[in-house]
Scaffold this motif. Structure first.
Motif, short mmCIF file in Angstrom:
data_model
loop_
_atom_site.label_atom_id
_atom_site.label_comp_id
_atom_site.label_asym_id
_atom_site.label_seq_id
_atom_site.Cartn_x
_atom_site.Cartn_y
_atom_site.Cartn_z
N HIS A 290 -3.46 6.42 -6.57
CA HIS A 290 -4.14 5.61 -5.56
C HIS A 290 -5.64 5.74 -5.68
CE1 HIS A 290 -4.37 9.44 -3.37
NE2 HIS A 290 -5.23 8.87 -2.55
N ARG A 296 -5.92 0.83 -3.01
CA ARG A 296 -4.85 0.40 -3.92
C ARG A 296 -3.87 1.55 -4.21
NH1 ARG A 296 -8.19 -3.25 -8.35
NH2 ARG A 296 -8.50 -5.03 -6.93
N LEU A 297 -2.61 1.17 -4.30
CA LEU A 297 -1.55 2.13 -4.61
C LEU A 297 -0.72 1.59 -5.77
CD1 LEU A 297 0.42 4.56 -3.41
CD2 LEU A 297 1.77 2.57 -2.74
N ILE A 315 -2.67 0.48 0.67
CA ILE A 315 -2.33 1.57 1.60
C ILE A 315 -2.56 1.15 3.07
CG2 ILE A 315 -2.88 3.94 2.30
CD1 ILE A 315 -3.11 4.63 -0.67
#
Ligand code: BMA
Length: 338
Positions: A290, A296-297, A315
């Motif tokens: 992440h 962002r993951l 997330i």
């Protein structure tokens, strides 16, 4: 209050934008599966694996099933998190004295960085399946540490930092076979040798997708809303087990308490590479990358005990979703000690 996500910036993590027709909060990479059959001369399938950022790319420990079908751990490296190169030999585990520590089988590794050391937890043979622990700083030398539990147990996941001076470990007590039950438990340790103050975190749910058993997936991600943990849940159908996954938010200071828990799965086997393979209908998350700055993951999961696949999400959006879709199970909100 604005959401804070803990972690080092990771601008080079893999990413694809959410497709316009996607209803869910996770969406699959169009290049899936990213690891396919027979990835190295000695290995038939590489799946259920774990990795971390490393130099200008990524490195990790992979579950590699050999052609005698025994699983072993191999190192893999990638520049972009999508194309991987694997070592053909299994990792050379040594005990604290430098002597080889050979195990008949090793599977489903998780990797986490705590301070400047990388820890690997996995399922190994200790007169039956139990959890192994090793440390490394360079992914060349791996030191096998003390056994962290007695048999039977699987799905060991360490938190990325200590809480109140304790290492925190999630486990899933099981049986010696294809366990038809299973809840997630938590244990604490000051030294990674002695474990105690055991608590139950979550039980398999009354909701059918996770009614048979559950197990922790990737190491939890710390946010100001709690620890974000992805976990797999299993349903028993007339054609066998189906492995889907969901997510929970655990209390930051008392991580055995569940704050929110997804009622509906986030991903269930739908794509050909998830429904067809060595073991059909399995999606099994073990690693997450992440980037705290963008939220962002990238969640990596084993598919059908054959492939590795990746799904993306935001997330903040996932946390909003978990809170909206939440249904707790009795005991979830307590520090349940029996
Ligand atoms: C579990 C573990 C996983 C596997 C899953 C489905 O018990 O052995 O490695 O992905 O079964 O076969």
């Amino acid at each position: 209050m604005a959401l804070t996500i803990v972690g080092d910036p990771l601008p080079n993590m893999p990413w694809q934008e959410k497709p316009a027709d996607e209803f869910g909060v996770l969406w699959r990479d169009t290049r899936n599966p990213i690891v396919k059959w027979n990835p190295t001369p000695s290995t038939a399938r590489i799946f259920n694996s774990a990795f971390v950022p490393w130099e200008d790319g990524f490195i990790g420990v992979f579950r590699a099933d050999h052609r005698d079908v025994y699983p072993h751990l191999h190192v893999g490296r990638s520049k972009d998190g999508i194309e991987w190169e694997f070592e053909d030999d299994e990792i050379d585990l040594r005990d604290e004295e430098g002597k080889p520590w050979i195990s008949r089988y090793s599977y489903d590794p998780r990797v986490v960085k705590i301070d400047d050391t990388y820890y690997v937890t996995w399922c190994t043979d200790f007169g039956g399946p139990a959890l192994g622990l090793a440390r490394t700083q360079d992914f060349k030398t791996f030191t096998r540490m003390e056994n962290i539990c007695t048999p039977y147990n699987r799905n060991g996941v360490l938190f990325p930092r200590k809480i109140d001076g304790d290492f925190i470990l999630l486990t899933r007590p099981s049986d010696a076979g294809h366990t038809a039950f299973g809840d997630i438990y938590l244990s604490r340790s000051k030294d990674l040798i002695h474990w105690g103050r055991h608590r139950r975190v979550m039980t398999s749910g009354p909701v059918w997708w996770e009614a048979t058993k559950i197990g922790a997936g990737a190491p939890p991600i710390e946010t100001s809303e709690g620890w974000l943990l992805f976990y797999h849940g299993v349903q028993t159908t007339c054609n066998g087990y189906v492995y889907s996954f969901g997510a929970v938010l655990l209390d930051l200071e008392q991580p055995e308490k569940v704050l929110y828990r997804t009622r509906n799965y986030l991903i269930t086997p739908e794509k050909d590479y998830e429904t067809t393979g060595m073991v059909p209908n399995v999606t099994f998350p073990c690693a997450a990358l992440h980037d705290p700055e963008t939220g962002r993951l990238a969640l990596y999961y084993g598919a059908a005990d054959t492939y590795i696949a990746v799904a993306y999400g935001s997330i903040p959006e996932i946390i909003e979703h978990i809170k909206k879709d939440s249904e707790l199970v009795p005991g979830d909100a307590e520090s349940y000690r029996g």
